[in-house]
Design a protein around this motif. Structure first.
Motif, short mmCIF file in Angstrom:
data_model
loop_
_atom_site.label_atom_id
_atom_site.label_comp_id
_atom_site.label_asym_id
_atom_site.label_seq_id
_atom_site.Cartn_x
_atom_site.Cartn_y
_atom_site.Cartn_z
N VAL A 291 23.66 -10.74 9.74
CA VAL A 291 22.65 -10.56 8.72
C VAL A 291 23.05 -10.88 7.24
CG1 VAL A 291 21.98 -7.77 9.73
CG2 VAL A 291 23.96 -8.24 7.36
N LYS B 175 23.49 -8.59 15.35
CA LYS B 175 22.62 -9.68 14.65
C LYS B 175 23.65 -10.13 13.55
CE LYS B 175 18.28 -9.47 12.22
NZ LYS B 175 17.53 -10.95 13.07
N ILE C 275 18.02 -5.43 6.05
CA ILE C 275 18.85 -5.45 7.54
C ILE C 275 17.64 -3.57 8.25
CG2 ILE C 275 21.13 -5.55 7.36
CD1 ILE C 275 21.62 -3.05 6.24
N ALA D 221 18.19 -4.23 12.15
CA ALA D 221 19.65 -5.22 12.62
C ALA D 221 19.85 -4.29 13.42
CB ALA D 221 20.25 -5.07 11.41
#
Length: 416
Positions: A238, A236, A244, A232
């Motif tokens: 999540v 991004k 991640i 990530a």
């Protein structure tokens, strides 16, 4: 940039931080006169005529309160205007404006300086000699206020305007490109390690990644002898069910927690370390300008040119040799396809019925394609999509032929 450096940077950009700092300095300057006043002789104090400082401080206190209120009202009006006419995502850049923050801090600090000085004078804290120091400090504060006012008058003429906001977003996107430590690639699918012996690192909430402390991950990878695969990047979204990061090698729960703590999560996306967000915001400005209520293709064309400059900077971006990534930390690249979608698709969709926007978009894509030859197939695909949308949206056959000619002249003709 480490996590603590990132948090300190965020703190110093808060509007109250500079105001509190300058206010504390103003109070300290007012009280310092009482401490060093004994160094001035009484005869010199009588010659200077420092008794006039009472009236000056009274005028300063009343005027600075009014100017501070006016400046704050102007800033809030600019924020509201940007929210309603440009895009709410760009307002944070206006709030972080250093000139506006310095101006507000100067006016508020001057007001507190005058108030504290008046209170101290009424209690007899300064004496006759301390008034001289207070007078000198008051003159210095007035000079500083005049300089700040001149800068504020020049700055407020363009503060919050559409062109100014576009420039701010472009600069933020450029700065994000210069700070990222990842390359640009055709695809964002990172090479993942063998599933055996892999420990996923899951976030505890749904949020946006705003910062990844790669230095901490590197030290941790060396300490426990593992490889860490970051999944990530900043920007991004999540969620608790999707990792991640992946840890390749043996590790315990404490190591997983340390890896998780290296990721800073927030409910809102930020411009720092996230050039895609800059392109998204630029496209939002263009979409708002192309709406029937606004109908401002000139702003959309300005956004296209600004976005093209950001794409050229991205194409030139290389990972820093001065601060390379840790050897055992693997970070995914930024995909050109996603960048093109963030930039082109909203503008091509909302400007399909305006031939000038279609022409400028084709020219901008051609310029990026000439500068970034390895990514030409993806850029040509984006240009083809924009041309097809324009041909479907334009009512005039002549306009449609112009768009088709632009596309074939820049892209299709090279493939023959």
């Amino acid at each position: 940039m480490t996590r603590w450096q990132w948090l300190i940077r965020l703190l110093t950009r808060r509007m109250w931080f500079r105001a509190a700092l300058v206010s504390a300095f103003g109070v300290a300057l007012a009280l310092a006169s009482a401490l060093v006043g004994h160094t001035i002789s009484y005869q010199f104090a009588a010659t200077i005529g420092a008794k006039s400082v009472d009236g000056i401080l009274t005028i300063l206190a009343s005027s600075m309160l009014a100017v501070t209120t006016f400046s704050l009202t102007t800033m809030v009006s600019a924020y509201s205007g940007a929210t309603s006419t440009i895009t709410p995502r760009a307002v944070q850049l206006l709030i972080d404006d250093s000139t506006a923050q310095n101006t507000l801090a100067t006016f508020l600090g001057s007001f507190l300086f005058a108030i504290v000085g008046i209170i101290a004078l009424s209690t007899g804290l300064y004496g006759e000699t301390g008034r001289v120091i207070l007078l000198v400090g008051t003159i210095a504060v007035i000079l500083f206020i005049v300089i700040t006012l001149l800068r504020w008058i020049e700055h407020i003429a363009r503060f919050g305007r559409v062109s100014d906001t576009i420039d701010r977003v472009e600069r933020a996107a450029m700065a994000a490109v210069d700070t990222i430590a990842v390359p640009l690639t055709l695809s964002t699918a990172p090479p993942l390690p063998d599933a055996r012996g892999i420990t996923p690192v899951l976030p505890k909430t749904m949020a946006r990644v705003t910062h990844v402390d790669v230095a901490v991950l590197g030290r941790l990878a060396q300490a426990i002898d593992v490889d860490i695969h970051v999944l990530a990047l900043p920007g991004k979204l999540v969620e608790p069910e999707r990792p991640i990061a992946l840890i390749a090698g043996g590790c315990d729960k404490a190591a997983v927690d340390k890896v998780r703590q290296a990721f800073t999560l927030s409910h809102h996306r930020t411009f720092d370390h996230d050039p895609r967000f800059g392109l998204v915001v630029l496209s939002e400005i263009a979409s708002r300008a192309l709406s029937p209520a606004v109908n401002d293709p000139g702003t959309a064309i300005a956004v296209i040119e600004a976005s093209a400059r950001v794409m050229l900077r991205l194409a030139d971006h290389r990972t820093s040799e001065d601060a390379p990534l840790p050897a055992r930390v693997h970070v995914p690249a930024i995909g050109m396809a996603e960048l093109l979608d963030d930039w082109c698709r909203p503008i091509a969709r909302d400007g399909a019925a305006i031939v000038e926007v279609g022409i400028r978009l084709q020219k901008a894509l051609a310029a990026v394609a000439r500068h970034a030859e390895p990514f030409r197939p993806l850029i040509e695909q984006a240009a083809f999509d924009a041309a097809e949308r324009a041909k479907a949206g334009l009512a005039s056959e002549r306009d449609r032929s112009v768009i088709e000619h632009m596309y074939h002249g820049h892209f299709a003709a090279r493939n023959r």
